[in-house]
Each structure stands twice: as C-alpha cells, then as structure tokens.
Design a protein around this motif. Structure first.
Motif, mmCIF file in Angstrom:
data_model
loop_
_atom_site.group_PDB
_atom_site.id
_atom_site.type_symbol
_atom_site.label_atom_id
_atom_site.label_comp_id
_atom_site.label_asym_id
_atom_site.label_seq_id
_atom_site.Cartn_x
_atom_site.Cartn_y
_atom_site.Cartn_z
ATOM 1 N N MET A 17 3.810 10.180 -2.765
ATOM 2 C CA MET A 17 3.979 10.483 -1.602
ATOM 3 C C MET A 17 5.186 9.647 -0.994
ATOM 4 O O MET A 17 5.363 8.565 -1.873
ATOM 5 C CB MET A 17 2.991 10.101 -0.732
ATOM 6 N N LYS A 18 5.998 9.913 -0.150
ATOM 7 C CA LYS A 18 7.337 8.913 0.337
ATOM 8 C C LYS A 18 6.847 7.601 0.716
ATOM 9 O O LYS A 18 5.766 7.645 1.393
ATOM 10 C CB LYS A 18 8.150 9.814 1.201
ATOM 11 N N ASP A 19 7.751 6.779 0.664
ATOM 12 C CA ASP A 19 7.224 5.453 1.052
ATOM 13 C C ASP A 19 7.468 5.394 2.542
ATOM 14 O O ASP A 19 6.619 4.604 3.159
ATOM 15 C CB ASP A 19 8.436 4.523 0.554
ATOM 16 N N LYS A 20 8.306 6.205 3.282
ATOM 17 C CA LYS A 20 8.246 6.126 4.608
ATOM 18 C C LYS A 20 6.881 6.504 5.167
ATOM 19 O O LYS A 20 6.237 6.077 6.288
ATOM 20 C CB LYS A 20 9.442 7.028 5.280
ATOM 21 N N THR A 21 6.404 7.705 4.663
ATOM 22 C CA THR A 21 5.065 8.227 4.971
ATOM 23 C C THR A 21 3.926 7.488 4.759
ATOM 24 O O THR A 21 3.181 7.016 5.709
ATOM 25 C CB THR A 21 4.920 9.579 4.328
#
Length: 158
Positions: free
Chosen positions: A1-5
C-alpha cells in the motif's frame, strides 16, 4: 500500500482516538449529571419511582456507552499495530466489529429511550434509527472479515 494512504489511515486513527477521549469525558460528565441532577435538562430523575428499573436502564446506558468507546479504541489500536506490522486489516478486529454492532444497538436503544429516566411512565420506544447504525456496522464487519481473509490468503500465496 502507498505510504500516503498509510499516513492518512494513521492520521484518521489518531483523530478517532482523540474523539473517543473527548466522548469519554463528555459521557462521564453526562452520567454524573444524571446521577446528581445537574443536567441541562429541566427535570431530575425520580429514583424512588420504579427505581430498580431505572437503575438497570441507566446501567445499560453507561455500560453500552463505555463499551462502545473501548471497542472503538481497541479496534483503532489494532489497526495502528497492524500498519506497523504490514497488516492493514488485522483479523482481531473482526470480532470487535461484530461486538460493536451489538453494543451499538443497545446504546441506540438506550439513547432513544433516555426520557424513561425522567418520566414516571415506562414506555419503551423502538424506532427505525435504532437499527440503521447497527445494521451498517454489521455490514461493515462482514466486509472487514472478507478483506481480512483476502489479505491473509494473499500473504500466504506470495
């Protein structure tokens, strides 16, 4: 999963914990106010008339409120631990969410019928709003279970 999410999920978790803390303080103030008669409501609880029933009802109201706060806090802490361990949908939250749906039904029932404490008549109301939030929590619990199972299966196949 993306770091921003993941960062957004973490921020939401911390906000949820803060809101639960505020809710706990306000609920405690409300409980104390009902017991002492220092509420914003114009009436005081007459504990001598149907006192046992009112005590049981008040205990259910207090327990359901505190249980909701604790279940939400446990679920949020599990999510934060899961993010740390690369498990966004911890399996331990499935049971918590099902319990939360049940406890929310009791809480909604108590909240709707709070005037029972201040009135000498016992008229239990069951309205459609008593079912809406518990239904969505139950639906969300099933969806969460499917997601947790899918993540677990995906981790085993990789």
């Amino acid at each position: 999963m993306k770091d921003k999410t993941l960062k957004n999920i973490r921020v939401c978790c911390y906000i949820a914990l803060a809101v639960c803390g505020i809710w706990a303080v306000l609920a405690a103030n409300n409980f104390i106010g009902i017991l002492t008669g220092n509420t914003i409501l114009p009436r005081v609880v007459n504990w001598s008339h149907r006192g046992t029933m009112k005590i049981v009802y008040f205990a259910l109201y207090v327990l359901s409120t505190l249980s909701q706060i604790l279940l939400i806090c446990f679920a949020v802490v599990n999510v934060l631990k899961g993010i740390r361990d690369n498990m966004v949908f911890p399996k331990s939250n499935v049971t918590l969410l099902f319990w939360l749906a049940l406890v929310d039904f009791v809480y909604e029932l108590c909240w709707t019928n709070l005037p029972i404490l201040f009135d000498d008549r016992f008229v239990l109301q069951l309205v459609n709003t008593n079912f809406i939030t518990p239904f969505f929590l139950l639906f969300f619990a099933f969806m969460y279970k499917v997601a947790a199972d899918a993540v677990e299966e995906n981790n085993l196949t990789v």
